[in-house]
Design an enzyme around this catalytic site. Structure first.
Site, short mmCIF file in Angstrom:
data_model
loop_
_atom_site.label_atom_id
_atom_site.label_comp_id
_atom_site.label_asym_id
_atom_site.label_seq_id
_atom_site.Cartn_x
_atom_site.Cartn_y
_atom_site.Cartn_z
N ASP A 52 -1.77 6.52 6.60
CA ASP A 52 -3.02 5.65 5.83
C ASP A 52 -3.44 4.48 6.86
O ASP A 52 -2.76 3.64 6.79
CB ASP A 52 -2.37 5.14 4.45
N TRP A 93 0.78 -1.18 0.07
CA TRP A 93 -0.03 -0.09 -0.09
C TRP A 93 0.77 1.25 -0.04
O TRP A 93 0.62 2.11 -0.68
CB TRP A 93 -0.94 0.24 1.08
N LYS A 128 -12.71 -1.80 6.14
CA LYS A 128 -11.92 -2.95 6.99
C LYS A 128 -12.40 -2.72 8.47
O LYS A 128 -12.76 -3.83 9.06
CB LYS A 128 -10.36 -2.66 6.84
C1 LIG Z 1 -7.46 -1.62 1.62
C2 LIG Z 1 -6.28 -0.60 1.74
C3 LIG Z 1 -6.15 0.38 0.57
C4 LIG Z 1 -7.31 0.74 -0.41
O1 LIG Z 1 -8.46 1.18 -0.05
P1 LIG Z 1 -9.50 1.61 -0.91
O2 LIG Z 1 -10.43 2.21 -0.24
O3 LIG Z 1 -10.13 0.19 -1.69
O4 LIG Z 1 -8.89 2.62 -1.83
C5 LIG Z 1 -5.38 1.50 1.02
N1 LIG Z 1 -4.45 1.32 2.15
C6 LIG Z 1 -4.60 0.40 2.90
C7 LIG Z 1 -3.57 0.31 4.01
C8 LIG Z 1 -5.35 -0.88 2.76
O5 LIG Z 1 -5.60 -1.74 3.45
#
Ligand SMILES: *Cc1c(COP(=O)(O)O)cnc(C)c1O
Length: 348
Positions: free
Chosen positions: A160, A90, A184
């Site tokens: 993030d 990511w 998540k």
């Molecule tokens: C799942 C995830 C993303 C992507 O998220 P989207 O909402 O599908 O764009 C980005 N960063 C991390 C750490 C993730 O787990």
């Protein structure tokens, strides 16, 4: 997973919310019923996370992936570069997107070791002139989680937190921006939350699309256009559920215990393996491999028979991955650990 209690509550309120005469899905986002849903969700998130008053909470769309562009567009503020810690799949994507807007200084890079560790604070090659420092506290695919918050001095720290937000208590005041896709640990997909320190809002790059400007959403309480109303409502139910569980302190204790149960089994066996340094192991995503990858299919089939699903590892790393977000009950982890022991006895 979502907490069963949350889905049941949504089920009860599905046809008619309160005395409104309609479902949440049918409400105008500017009507008083929906406004009360939206506001109480924000208030509960602020309470649960202890978000200081000088932070805006934005309820957005576009996923965490859109934040990969929104962060540089809003935070560069005339500077030419930003620092990125490259610790997994990511962060790699965040780096690639940021390169479209600025010079990226990769201040730490664990790719050589296969993204199996957390860089130490001392090893970070931070640039005092960077517009911000971006990192991914929990790398969802590799199962690597920082066990500390990087110290960046006066340079705003951007995180993030898609796969670790709400998993334990944290000090929001250490960050300039925290963002997370909802799917998540917050609620259903479609909602993205950004928690932004106020002084970082209002100085976006020229040509930033209106919808990509934090100021647009901050000024309009995330109602500049139609927000993802139902996901926002569901997130609000999840925040209430977290409060009922005892808040983030309680979530943190449960999550650590859940993760430890799986790691202990992995470490006590030659049959299972996890490549991540012990201090960098994720509480939310536990990747593991079998000594003999030929058995992966039999493992997944046997697990599915017990209702243990979605265990296949990410296509980029293979093996298995147990995602044990907040809503996964400890009993689910116990069932997995029991099955892993049995499978080892039969096949080890
Ligand atoms: C799942 C995830 C993303 C992507 O998220 P989207 O909402 O599908 O764009 C980005 N960063 C991390 C750490 C993730 O787990």
């Amino acid at each position: 997973m979502l907490p069963t209690a949350v889905i049941e509550r949504a089920q009860q309120e599905m046809l008619e919310w309160g005395d409104s005469g309609m479902s949440v899905m049918e409400m105008s986002h500017r009507g008083k019923d929906y406004m009360s849903i939206a506001q109480s969700a924000e208030a509960n998130l602020r309470e649960v996370m202890g978000i200081p008053d000088n932070y805006k909470v934005l309820f957005l769309q576009g996923g965490a992936s859109s934040q990969f562009a929104m962060v540089p567009m809003n935070l560069l503020q005339g500077k030419s570069g930003a620092d990125y810690l490259n610790t997994g799949m990511w962060s790699k994507k965040a780096v690639a997107e940021a390169k479209r807007y600025c010079d990226v200084n990769v201040a730490a890079d664990t790719s050589e070791g296969g993204f199996c560790s957390v860089p130490t604070q001392e090893s970070l090659k931070l640039n005092a002139d960077a517009a911000y420092v971006h990192y991914t506290p929990n790398e969802t695919i590799g199962g690597v989680e920082f066990d500390y918050v990087p110290e960046t001095g006066d340079v705003p720290l951007v995180a993030d937190m898609s796969s670790t937000i709400l998993s334990r208590p944290m000090d929001v005041s250490k960050y300039g921006v925290i963002y997370a896709g909802a799917q998540k640990n917050i609620g259903p997909a479609g909602l993205t939350i950004a928690i932004v320190r106020e002084d970082l809002i209002g100085n976006a790059m020229e040509n930033t699309p209106v919808m990509f400007n934090y100021e647009t959403h901050a000024k309009s309480d995330s109602m500049y256009n139609t927000p993802p109303t139902y996901s926002w409502y569901m997130a609000g139910l999840v925040f209430e559920w977290i409060k009922e569980q005892g808040g983030l302190a309680a979530m943190g204790e449960i999550n650590q215990r859940k993760a430890n149960k799986i790691y202990e089994l992995i470490d006590s066996s030659d049959f299972y393996g996890n490549p991540v340094d012990k201090n960098g192991r994720s509480w939310m995503n536990v990747p593991f491999t079998l000594a003999d990858a030929e058995l992966d299919g039999a493992f997944l089939a046997g697990a599915a028979e017990r209702g243990l699903v979605t265990l296949k590892g990410h296509r980029s790393v293979g093996g298995m991955r147990a995602s044990i977000y907040n809503a996964m009950p400890e009993s689910g982890v116990d069932t997995l650990v029991e099955f892993m022991k049995e499978f080892e006895q039969q096949n080890g």
